[in-house]
Enzyme design. Structure first.
Site, PDB file in Angstrom:
ATOM      1  N   TRP A  13       0.810  -1.221   0.000  1.00 13.72           N
ATOM      2  CA  TRP A  13       0.000   0.000   0.000  1.00 13.72           C
ATOM      3  C   TRP A  13       0.845   1.272   0.000  1.00 13.72           C
ATOM      4  O   TRP A  13       0.316   2.371  -0.127  1.00 13.72           O
ATOM      5  CB  TRP A  13      -0.942  -0.007   1.214  1.00 13.72           C
ATOM      6  CG  TRP A  13      -2.178  -0.823   0.987  1.00 13.72           C
ATOM      7  CD1 TRP A  13      -2.301  -1.932   0.195  1.00 13.72           C
ATOM      8  CD2 TRP A  13      -3.471  -0.583   1.544  1.00 13.72           C
ATOM      9  NE1 TRP A  13      -3.584  -2.407   0.224  1.00 13.72           N
ATOM     10  CE2 TRP A  13      -4.330  -1.592   1.059  1.00 13.72           C
ATOM     11  CE3 TRP A  13      -3.989   0.367   2.417  1.00 13.72           C
ATOM     12  CZ2 TRP A  13      -5.678  -1.664   1.407  1.00 13.72           C
ATOM     13  CZ3 TRP A  13      -5.338   0.301   2.781  1.00 13.72           C
ATOM     14  CH2 TRP A  13      -6.169  -0.709   2.274  1.00 13.72           C
ATOM     15  N   LYS A  14       2.150   1.127   0.212  1.00 16.15           N
ATOM     16  CA  LYS A  14       3.043   2.297   0.258  1.00 16.15           C
ATOM     17  C   LYS A  14       2.478   3.318   1.260  1.00 16.15           C
ATOM     18  O   LYS A  14       1.888   2.905   2.259  1.00 16.15           O
ATOM     19  CB  LYS A  14       3.234   2.870  -1.152  1.00 16.15           C
ATOM     20  CG  LYS A  14       3.667   1.775  -2.136  1.00 16.15           C
ATOM     21  CD  LYS A  14       4.094   2.285  -3.469  1.00 16.15           C
ATOM     22  CE  LYS A  14       4.492   1.085  -4.337  1.00 16.15           C
ATOM     23  NZ  LYS A  14       5.051   1.504  -5.637  1.00 16.15           N
ATOM     24  N   HIS A  99      12.742  -2.284  -1.053  1.00 14.95           N
ATOM     25  CA  HIS A  99      11.926  -1.771  -2.157  1.00 14.95           C
ATOM     26  C   HIS A  99      12.705  -0.648  -2.854  1.00 14.95           C
ATOM     27  O   HIS A  99      13.434   0.106  -2.205  1.00 14.95           O
ATOM     28  CB  HIS A  99      10.593  -1.247  -1.622  1.00 14.95           C
ATOM     29  CG  HIS A  99       9.615  -0.949  -2.725  1.00 14.95           C
ATOM     30  ND1 HIS A  99       9.690   0.200  -3.470  1.00 14.95           N
ATOM     31  CD2 HIS A  99       8.593  -1.670  -3.234  1.00 14.95           C
ATOM     32  CE1 HIS A  99       8.726   0.178  -4.389  1.00 14.95           C
ATOM     33  NE2 HIS A  99       8.049  -0.948  -4.266  1.00 14.95           N
ATOM     34  N   GLY A 175       4.325   1.918 -11.126  1.00 18.78           N
ATOM     35  CA  GLY A 175       3.428   3.075 -11.178  1.00 18.78           C
ATOM     36  C   GLY A 175       3.360   3.761 -12.529  1.00 18.78           C
ATOM     37  O   GLY A 175       2.844   4.868 -12.639  1.00 18.78           O
ATOM     38  N   SER A 215       3.211  -2.336 -12.106  1.00 18.98           N
ATOM     39  CA  SER A 215       2.025  -2.144 -12.948  1.00 18.98           C
ATOM     40  C   SER A 215       1.228  -3.428 -13.184  1.00 18.98           C
ATOM     41  O   SER A 215       0.667  -3.620 -14.270  1.00 18.98           O
ATOM     42  CB  SER A 215       2.409  -1.492 -14.285  1.00 18.98           C
ATOM     43  OG  SER A 215       2.940  -0.203 -14.064  1.00 18.98           O
ATOM     44  N   GLY A 236       1.230  -2.695  -6.278  1.00 21.16           N
ATOM     45  CA  GLY A 236       1.134  -1.383  -5.639  1.00 21.16           C
ATOM     46  C   GLY A 236      -0.264  -0.815  -5.791  1.00 21.16           C
ATOM     47  O   GLY A 236      -1.206  -1.229  -5.112  1.00 21.16           O
ATOM     48  N   GLY A 237      -0.420   0.110  -6.728  1.00 22.25           N
ATOM     49  CA  GLY A 237      -1.671   0.850  -6.899  1.00 22.25           C
ATOM     50  C   GLY A 237      -2.924  -0.005  -6.925  1.00 22.25           C
ATOM     51  O   GLY A 237      -3.920   0.325  -6.273  1.00 22.25           O
TER      52      GLY A 237
HETATM   53  P1  13P Z   1       2.522  -0.527  -8.941  1.00 22.34           P
HETATM   54  O1  13P Z   1       1.774  -1.827  -8.933  1.00 22.34           O
HETATM   55  O2  13P Z   1       1.715   0.651  -8.508  1.00 22.34           O
HETATM   56  O3  13P Z   1       3.255  -0.324 -10.231  1.00 22.34           O
HETATM   57  O4  13P Z   1       3.669  -0.660  -7.793  1.00 22.34           O
HETATM   58  C1  13P Z   1       4.476  -1.775  -7.770  1.00 22.34           C
HETATM   59  C2  13P Z   1       5.253  -1.793  -6.506  1.00 22.34           C
HETATM   60  O5  13P Z   1       6.141  -0.981  -6.304  1.00 22.34           O
HETATM   61  C3  13P Z   1       4.887  -2.778  -5.489  1.00 22.34           C
HETATM   62  O6  13P Z   1       5.846  -2.858  -4.483  1.00 22.34           O
END
Ligand code: 13P
Length: 254
Positions: A13-14, A99, A175, A215, A236-237
């Site tokens: 989730w960052k 990361h 991202g 992505s 991520g997103g």
């Molecule tokens: P995204 O899926 O948003 O590209 O991010 C990938 C990521 O950094 C997961 O740790």
């Protein structure tokens, strides 16, 4: 041929999520079908402020909870840092280390990541060690060289598959909506598998889960997750919405 490792679909989730976001976690947990539960592990790594609440909400479900980073030391005068022991105490079972956003914005070296992976083990957490090249490194034809060096520097030599996951995340794919071709993913994952053999020995080599990240979306999950030596995803997103995250995981039930 040895048995394939059990897939892991992990959400990072960052720096996103406030307390009401526990509803998203509940949506993920309640949306896991019996078939999916049977076939894959699911993990959500919220910001540290939410680990405890998420771990409580996920108890008894198919979803595990992890942290996004930890300090190498167990405790001490390190203002603002969080130890692996603290994450475990809050209910985490995994922690992401190295990361690319930590490597870039916090100048973490392979040695730092190695120390954090050891800290994870000390606390009883599974370390998800991230590696991946930048766009410049890819354009210079250095992908395999860069990823091998990161692995050799970051993965503790005596790790077992039960305490280690590797995530391949090309920095330029994070991202951006861009992804490598399936051929490129296959090539890097095969290299990671081979390097793990050299670092850990043949017994652990084939059991360590190697995730692809960058992505990943419901629309490309089936294609990416079917690549040989891809044992799951680090998302991520698309992990911030229950439907998208479950849509990605459903690649294992389709
Ligand atoms: P995204 O899926 O948003 O590209 O991010 C990938 C990521 O950094 C997961 O740790």
């Amino acid at each position: 041929m040895s048995e394939r490792p059990r897939p892991l679909v992990a959400g990072n989730w960052k720096m996103n999520g406030l307390r009401p976001s526990v509803d998203v976690l509940r949506g993920i947990a309640s949306g896991v079908s019996a078939e999916l539960r049977d076939r894959a592990d699911l993990l959500v790594c919220p910001p540290a402020t939410l680990v405890h609440e998420f771990a409580d909400a996920a108890r008894g479900s198919a979803v595990k909870i992890g942290g996004q980073d930890c300090h190498a030391k167990g405790a001490g005068a390190y203002t603002g840092d969080i130890s692996a022991e603290m994450l475990a105490d809050a209910g985490a079972q995994f922690v992401i280390v190295g990361h690319s956003e930590r490597r870039q914005y916090h100048h973490e070296s392979d040695a730092d990541v190695h120390a954090k992976a050891l800290a994870a083990r000390r606390a009883g957490l599974v370390a998800i060690v991230c590696v991946g090249e930048t766009r410049e490194e890819r354009e210079a034809g250095k992908v395999l060289e860069v990823v091998s060096a990161q692995l050799r520097g970051s993965v503790p030599k005596d790790s077992t598959a039960a305490e280690l996951v590797v995530a391949y995340e090309p920095v330029w794919a994070i991202g951006t909506g861009l992804t490598p071709t399936v051929g490129d993913v296959a090539e890097v994952h095969a290299l990671i598998r081979a390097e793990l053999g050299k670092i850990l020995g043949p017994a652990e080599q084939n059991q360590v889960r190697i995730l692809y990240g960058g992505s990943v979306k419901p629309a490309n999950a089936v294609e990416l997750l079917r690549v040989p030596d891809v044992d799951g995803a680090l998302v991520g997103g698309a992990s911030l919405a229950a439907a998208d995250f479950l849509g990605i995981a459903s690649a294992y039930t389709s």
